[in-house]
Motif scaffolding. Structure first.
Motif, PDB file in Angstrom:
ATOM      1  N   UNK A 121       0.809  -1.229   0.000  1.00  0.00           N
ATOM      2  CA  UNK A 121       0.000   0.000   0.000  1.00  0.00           C
ATOM      3  C   UNK A 121       0.838   1.273   0.000  1.00  0.00           C
ATOM      4  N   UNK A 122       2.074   1.196   0.530  1.00  0.00           N
ATOM      5  CA  UNK A 122       2.960   2.362   0.570  1.00  0.00           C
ATOM      6  C   UNK A 122       3.696   2.551  -0.758  1.00  0.00           C
ATOM      7  N   UNK A 123       3.555   1.570  -1.663  1.00  0.00           N
ATOM      8  CA  UNK A 123       4.232   1.610  -2.955  1.00  0.00           C
ATOM      9  C   UNK A 123       3.214   1.567  -4.097  1.00  0.00           C
ATOM     10  N   UNK A 124       2.035   2.118  -3.837  1.00  0.00           N
ATOM     11  CA  UNK A 124       0.979   2.185  -4.856  1.00  0.00           C
ATOM     12  C   UNK A 124       0.643   0.819  -5.440  1.00  0.00           C
ATOM     13  N   UNK A 125       0.690  -0.196  -4.565  1.00  0.00           N
ATOM     14  CA  UNK A 125       0.293  -1.542  -4.990  1.00  0.00           C
ATOM     15  C   UNK A 125       1.364  -2.335  -5.694  1.00  0.00           C
TER      16      UNK A 125
END
Length: 416
Positions: A406-410
């Motif tokens: 979630x912190x890496x845009x998926x």
């Protein structure tokens, strides 16, 4: 520093701790210096009282002027002698180690640490294992050659997915501990000497600390320094405790003398980023012990959710620092090193830091020195070593741990 009363009433306990921690210090000499300081102070007080009385006589009728002058000279000489004696005493007292928890095993180095538990089983690879440096260079996650041209050895720049992965794991660790009641803080990383003395890093770790001589300031090796120093020379209200902080900061260490396999890649570097947990609590061993294992659980929870095998070890006496009463080291499995390697250090210091930093709280009509504790939540790039090596794939790509996506845009897989 430890309670001076303990040195006066049970010097043998302090001697045992010094011996166990491999600290070379003459406790008998310290006890004698303490007696000399007290005798000197009593003599100084007597002279000052005599000078005060003689001065009254001079003021009343002009008599005793010569007596007052002689007493004044003696007072000044006694003050100088007292200052010099106190300086010698304080310098020696600053080197006295804290006592140890009863369960701490005696030993010289990490080979004598006591393994407490392991979590998960290291992955078995069906392809040749790459180390983190080969993986990260191949994926454009790090640049070494450029930074080392202008910043010297052990310098690096995280690039592209490497930079994003560091931000992701740091933010995930911060969110985890904040979700457990910790207050996020981004403290100063440039501090005065007193902050490092107060937290116990000085005088012993000067060679590991970067100095800014023009300003008489220093770069910290952990945000623990700033988080504790925020409350130096203060008296807290009892209802404020416990204070639980999550400090995010860049950290700096000279790593003087470090060599061998630790110097390859990003395992041991001069500049890194860390989320550090710090607790200031009541001066109660039971409370402190509870907080210690709470800090340890936070770190284990982060590693478990990242899916990284690790082990917890109780540090032996020789691996327990000057101010530490109890320390657990958490070592994460790193396939490229084919070993568990330290990523977290959880420490209880009782009132050692609070006495040096003068952090007290009001309880029952009196002021008490607080207890302090600390533990890593996560430190990068060392944690990146574990992530990329454990999550590597045969084609040189790296799978992103699910909790970080979630912190890496998926993003699920880092590829070239």
């Amino acid at each position: 520093m430890i309670n001076l009363e303990l040195i006066r009433t049970d010097p043998d306990a302090v001697k045992r701790a010094a011996h166990a921690k491999r600290v070379d210090i003459d406790i008998d000499h310290l006890v004698e210096l303490d007696r000399e300081v007290r005798r000197s102070t009593e003599q100084l007080d007597t002279l000052r009282h005599g000078l005060k009385q003689a001065s009254k006589q001079v003021g009343a009728g002009g008599e005793g002027r010569q007596v007052a002058k002689e007493l004044g000279d003696r007072v000044r000489a006694a003050e100088q002698a007292n200052r010099e004696l106190r300086a010698r005493f304080d310098a020696l007292l600053a080197r006295v180690p804290n006592i140890l928890a009863p369960e701490v095993p005696e030993g010289d180095d990490d080979r004598d640490n006591l393994e407490v538990r392991t979590w998960s089983t290291p992955r078995t690879f069906d392809f040749p294992v790459r180390d983190h440096l080969e993986l990260m260079l191949g994926l454009g996650m790090v640049n070494l050659d450029g930074p080392r041209k202008f910043a010297g050895g052990r310098s690096y720049a995280l690039t592209g997915p490497g930079a994003l992965l560091e931000l992701a794991v740091l933010r995930y660790a911060l969110d985890t501990v904040v979700g457990r009641g910790f207050t996020p803080v981004i403290p100063p990383v440039i501090v005065r000497e007193q902050a490092l003395f107060g937290t116990g890093f000085f005088p012993g770790s000067r060679e590991e600390t970067y100095q800014l001589p023009a300003d008489d300031l220093y770069l910290v090796g952990t945000s623990e320094v700033g988080l504790v120093a925020m409350h130096s020379d203060s008296i807290l209200a009892e209802e404020q405790l416990p204070l639980r902080y999550a400090g995010w900061s860049t950290c700096f260490r000279r790593e003087a003398g470090a060599a061998g396999r630790d110097s390859r890649g990003l395992y041991r570097v001069h500049q890194f980023t860390k989320v550090e947990q710090v607790v200031i609590c009541h001066a109660d061993p039971a409370v402190s012990e509870r907080e210690h294992y709470g800090l340890l659980d936070n770190s284990e929870t982060i590693l478990q959710s990242l899916g990284l095998p690790y082990r917890v070890a109780l540090a032996c006496s020789g691996e327990t620092g000057l101010g530490q009463y109890r320390k657990h080291e958490v070592e994460t499995w790193m396939p490229g090193r084919d070993s568990y390697s330290e990523t977290h250090s959880c420490s209880t210091l009782l009132d050692f830091q609070a006495r040096r930093s003068r952090i007290r709280y009001r309880a029952g009509g009196r002021n008490e020195f607080a207890f302090t504790l600390n533990n890593t939540a996560v430190a990068s790039p060392r944690i990146l070593v574990a992530i990329v090596e454990n999550y590597q794939n045969a084609d040189g790509s790296v799978t992103v741990p699910e909790v970080l996506r979630p912190y890496l845009n998926g993003l699920e897989v880092i590829t070239r």
